[in-house]
Design a protein around this motif. Structure first.
Motif, PDB file in Angstrom:
ATOM      1  N   UNK A  33       0.803  -1.220   0.000  1.00  0.00           N
ATOM      2  CA  UNK A  33       0.000   0.000   0.000  1.00  0.00           C
ATOM      3  C   UNK A  33       0.832   1.264   0.000  1.00  0.00           C
ATOM      4  N   UNK A  34       2.003   1.219  -0.644  1.00  0.00           N
ATOM      5  CA  UNK A  34       2.893   2.396  -0.713  1.00  0.00           C
ATOM      6  C   UNK A  34       3.227   2.663  -2.178  1.00  0.00           C
ATOM      7  N   UNK A  64      -7.733   4.294   4.944  1.00  0.00           N
ATOM      8  CA  UNK A  64      -7.905   5.500   5.766  1.00  0.00           C
ATOM      9  C   UNK A  64      -6.601   5.996   6.381  1.00  0.00           C
ATOM     10  N   UNK A  65      -5.488   5.286   6.156  1.00  0.00           N
ATOM     11  CA  UNK A  65      -4.194   5.791   6.626  1.00  0.00           C
ATOM     12  C   UNK A  65      -3.621   6.826   5.660  1.00  0.00           C
ATOM     13  N   UNK A  66      -4.206   6.942   4.458  1.00  0.00           N
ATOM     14  CA  UNK A  66      -3.716   7.947   3.509  1.00  0.00           C
ATOM     15  C   UNK A  66      -3.889   9.318   4.160  1.00  0.00           C
ATOM     16  N   UNK A  67      -2.820  10.103   4.277  1.00  0.00           N
ATOM     17  CA  UNK A  67      -2.872  11.315   5.095  1.00  0.00           C
ATOM     18  C   UNK A  67      -3.402  12.578   4.416  1.00  0.00           C
ATOM     19  N   UNK A 105     -14.932  -0.637   0.428  1.00  0.00           N
ATOM     20  CA  UNK A 105     -14.811  -2.052   0.078  1.00  0.00           C
ATOM     21  C   UNK A 105     -13.866  -2.693   1.079  1.00  0.00           C
ATOM     22  N   UNK A 106     -14.437  -3.325   2.101  1.00  0.00           N
ATOM     23  CA  UNK A 106     -13.606  -3.876   3.169  1.00  0.00           C
ATOM     24  C   UNK A 106     -12.943  -2.750   3.933  1.00  0.00           C
ATOM     25  N   UNK A 107     -11.613  -2.797   4.036  1.00  0.00           N
ATOM     26  CA  UNK A 107     -10.887  -1.735   4.744  1.00  0.00           C
ATOM     27  C   UNK A 107     -10.335  -0.677   3.795  1.00  0.00           C
ATOM     28  N   UNK A 108     -10.788  -0.695   2.534  1.00  0.00           N
ATOM     29  CA  UNK A 108     -10.315   0.280   1.550  1.00  0.00           C
ATOM     30  C   UNK A 108     -11.482   1.064   0.967  1.00  0.00           C
ATOM     31  N   UNK A 109     -11.128   2.185   0.353  1.00  0.00           N
ATOM     32  CA  UNK A 109     -12.110   3.018  -0.341  1.00  0.00           C
ATOM     33  C   UNK A 109     -11.770   3.037  -1.819  1.00  0.00           C
ATOM     34  N   UNK A 110     -12.795   3.008  -2.658  1.00  0.00           N
ATOM     35  CA  UNK A 110     -12.633   3.036  -4.106  1.00  0.00           C
ATOM     36  C   UNK A 110     -13.233   4.344  -4.628  1.00  0.00           C
ATOM     37  N   UNK A 111     -12.417   5.115  -5.327  1.00  0.00           N
ATOM     38  CA  UNK A 111     -12.855   6.404  -5.857  1.00  0.00           C
ATOM     39  C   UNK A 111     -12.520   6.455  -7.341  1.00  0.00           C
TER      40      UNK A 111
END
Length: 160
Positions: A33-34, A64-67, A105-111
């Motif tokens: 995720x980096x 949600x860790x994306x700052x 979607x689970x622990x992620x967001x789709x945009x």
């Protein structure tokens, strides 16, 4: 020139959904995720029909860790005959109040957002799209995947 991508929240699922109108859809995942600034997402496609009206867009998966509330991108488009177009894009991931945009979607967001709407490719042949993160941080934590897609447009040719 800086282009701003406006999110089509109501149409995000329709835009990225699989179906007969999808001409190209591919994604690149980032390890742990980096997204490193030196690791662009590259998409290569064949486009044989310059008369077809299409929409071109991107979908991002982040957690949600994306700052940040946005994501700056550098996009290089290489055409079949050597033409090159370079754009700087801002991709919004959150509202001004900090509320995340997109679908959970689970622990992620789709945009998803459109890059170009109701356009025709100028040349038939092999196209390359190189997307590089343009933030001031060399490594962006919380970005898991970028997808690039081309689909038939809802725009009627007579509306162009």
């Amino acid at each position: 020139m800086v282009n701003r991508l406006f999110l089509l929240l109501g149409a995000a699922l329709f835009i990225t959904g699989c179906g007969p109108g999808v001409l190209y859809d591919n994604s690149v995942s980032f390890e742990n995720g980096v997204w490193d600034k030196d690791v662009p997402a590259v998409f290569e496609m064949e486009h044989p029909d310059t008369s077809r009206v299409v929409d071109v867009g991107m979908t991002f998966m982040h957690d949600e860790t994306y700052p940040f509330s946005n994501l700056w991108l550098f996009l290089e488009v290489h055409g079949p005959k050597g033409t090159v177009q370079i754009d700087t894009l801002e991709f919004l991931l959150a509202e001004t109040d900090g509320q995340w945009l997109g679908k959970k979607k689970g622990d992620q967001l789709e945009v998803s957002a459109l890059y170009q709407y109701g356009v025709k490719f100028s040349e038939a042949g092999s196209w390359s799209f190189k997307i590089t993160q343009g933030m001031r941080h060399p490594q962006l934590e919380g970005i898991h995947q970028v997808a690039f897609w081309v689909q038939e447009s809802a725009v009627n040719e007579s509306e162009e």
